[in-house]
Scaffold this active site. Structure first.
Site, PDB file in Angstrom:
ATOM      1  N   HIS A 189       2.821  -5.247 -10.480  1.00 50.69           N
ATOM      2  CA  HIS A 189       1.585  -5.331  -9.606  1.00 50.69           C
ATOM      3  C   HIS A 189       0.923  -6.685  -9.892  1.00 50.69           C
ATOM      4  O   HIS A 189       0.378  -7.217  -9.167  1.00 50.69           O
ATOM      5  CB  HIS A 189       0.603  -3.956 -10.001  1.00 50.69           C
ATOM      6  CG  HIS A 189      -0.449  -3.854  -9.167  1.00 50.69           C
ATOM      7  ND1 HIS A 189      -1.545  -4.595  -9.328  1.00 50.69           N
ATOM      8  CD2 HIS A 189      -0.808  -3.120  -8.308  1.00 50.69           C
ATOM      9  CE1 HIS A 189      -2.550  -4.461  -8.364  1.00 50.69           C
ATOM     10  NE2 HIS A 189      -1.872  -3.379  -7.768  1.00 50.69           N
ATOM     11  N   GLU A 192      -0.149  -9.470  -7.233  1.00 50.40           N
ATOM     12  CA  GLU A 192      -1.159 -10.260  -7.797  1.00 50.40           C
ATOM     13  C   GLU A 192      -0.833 -10.966  -9.050  1.00 50.40           C
ATOM     14  O   GLU A 192       0.139 -10.686  -9.740  1.00 50.40           O
ATOM     15  CB  GLU A 192      -2.614  -9.500  -8.070  1.00 50.40           C
ATOM     16  CG  GLU A 192      -3.110  -8.620  -6.786  1.00 50.40           C
ATOM     17  CD  GLU A 192      -4.269  -7.808  -7.151  1.00 50.40           C
ATOM     18  OE1 GLU A 192      -4.925  -7.762  -8.325  1.00 50.40           O
ATOM     19  OE2 GLU A 192      -4.447  -6.598  -6.569  1.00 50.40           O
ATOM     20  N   HIS A 210       2.825   0.372  -2.440  1.00 48.96           N
ATOM     21  CA  HIS A 210       3.135  -1.239  -2.543  1.00 48.96           C
ATOM     22  C   HIS A 210       4.573  -1.247  -2.562  1.00 48.96           C
ATOM     23  O   HIS A 210       5.045  -2.158  -1.765  1.00 48.96           O
ATOM     24  CB  HIS A 210       2.753  -1.685  -3.964  1.00 48.96           C
ATOM     25  CG  HIS A 210       1.316  -1.970  -4.391  1.00 48.96           C
ATOM     26  ND1 HIS A 210       0.778  -3.021  -3.288  1.00 48.96           N
ATOM     27  CD2 HIS A 210       0.474  -1.764  -5.021  1.00 48.96           C
ATOM     28  CE1 HIS A 210      -0.501  -3.273  -3.794  1.00 48.96           C
ATOM     29  NE2 HIS A 210      -0.775  -2.341  -4.910  1.00 48.96           N
TER      30      HIS A 210
END
Length: 304
Positions: free
Chosen positions: A182, A213, A245
């Site tokens: 993530h 990110e 995701h």
């Protein structure tokens, strides 16, 4: 003929029996007087049904490791909590979970983070627990905070072995493994993620990683794959659940998904959409962190 004990011979036996009874009663009393423990499992949360098997596996592992102790869940995402409440499947936040454990008569709480790395989400969790403890002084004898999944080199080595074993069949012999973490936009976990990359790379040179990110971007990943002349990959999430995701940003059909961009670059793509929590062994790391934690948030840290 059976031998009948005389009064003189019976007295020592009676003494021994009374002593054993006393010890048994003492042990029972001590167990009854021991503070009741409870567990609060804290995750970001998920509203994707496909992500639930990971949470169920973690839940089962904790109930097995803490028999007779209440195991309560808390989601930190208000958006997910609201969505689930509208669906008639409410899950509370951290303060709700702490209140439930107090209602259950718990005196020792083990709060266990279900985050992968100690980034901003974990810091927010810690602040929320500390705030709850300060609002209700004396409610618990102790509140221990368990660290995230990957805290040490040993943790990363253990998870690498778990993940490589779980994806072995899907990969075959010459296929690279691409993992999506993530990350965090302010780079809070960048250095820790680099450490995880190094450990996984040492375990298998064909493992490549990037984050949604953070500093290690998809563009960096693509350059790395091209430099290594990779022709085929298996995509997998480095996340507790294979949620939004994993199913959209990683393996979705949209043009900007990793799968679509890799295919455009001429790389053959398969997906292994399975959350880390579903893989045998992952939950055991969380349990170990919960049991080993000595970070009692009801007391000031010891001074050296």
């Amino acid at each position: 003929m059976p031998r009948i004990l005389s009064h003189a011979g019976f007295r020592p036996l009676l003494f021994v029996l009374l002593l054993l009874a006393s010890l048994c009663l003492h042990g029972t009393s001590h167990a009854a007087d021991a503070p009741k423990e409870g567990v609060l499992l804290v995750a970001f949360g998920t509203s994707v049904p496909e992500g639930m098997p990971a949470f169920k596996a973690v839940d089962a592992e904790f109930k097995k490791a803490f028999p007779g102790s209440p195991v309560v869940w808390a989601y930190t995402s208000q958006i997910i909590r609201k969505k689930l409440a509208e669906q008639g499947q409410p899950v509370g936040g951290i303060s709700d979970g702490m209140a439930q454990l107090a209602k259950d008569g718990v005196k020792v709480v083990r709060v266990q983070s279900l985050h992968v790395l100690g980034g901003e989400e974990f810091s927010a969790l810690e602040r929320a627990v500390l705030l709850d403890v300060s609002k209700h002084p004396g409610r618990f004898d102790a509140v221990f905070l368990g660290r995230p999944l990957l805290e040490s080199r040993a943790d990363a080595q253990e998870l690498a072995a778990i993940l490589l074993a779980d994806t072995k069949k899907a990969r075959g012999k010459n296929t690279a493994l691409v993992l999506m973490g993530h990350g965090q936009s302010h780079g809070r976990a960048d250095l820790a993620f680099e450490g995880v990359c190094a450990v996984f790379k040492a375990a298998d040179k064909k493992v490549h990683m990037a984050t949604v990110e953070g500093a290690r971007t998809f563009e960096d990943l693509l350059k790395e794959l091209k430099a290594a002349k990779v022709k085929q990959v298996v995509l997998a999430p480095l996340m507790l659940v294979a949620g939004d995701h994993a199913r959209n940003d990683l393996a979705g059909d949209e043009e900007d998904s990793w799968a679509s961009q890799l295919k455009k670059a001429g790389i053959k793509v398969d997906a292994h959409l399975k959350g880390l929590g579903e893989m045998p062994g992952t939950a055991a790391i969380f349990v170990r962190h919960a049991k080993e934690s000595a970070d009692d948030l009801t007391r000031e840290p010891r001074k050296p």
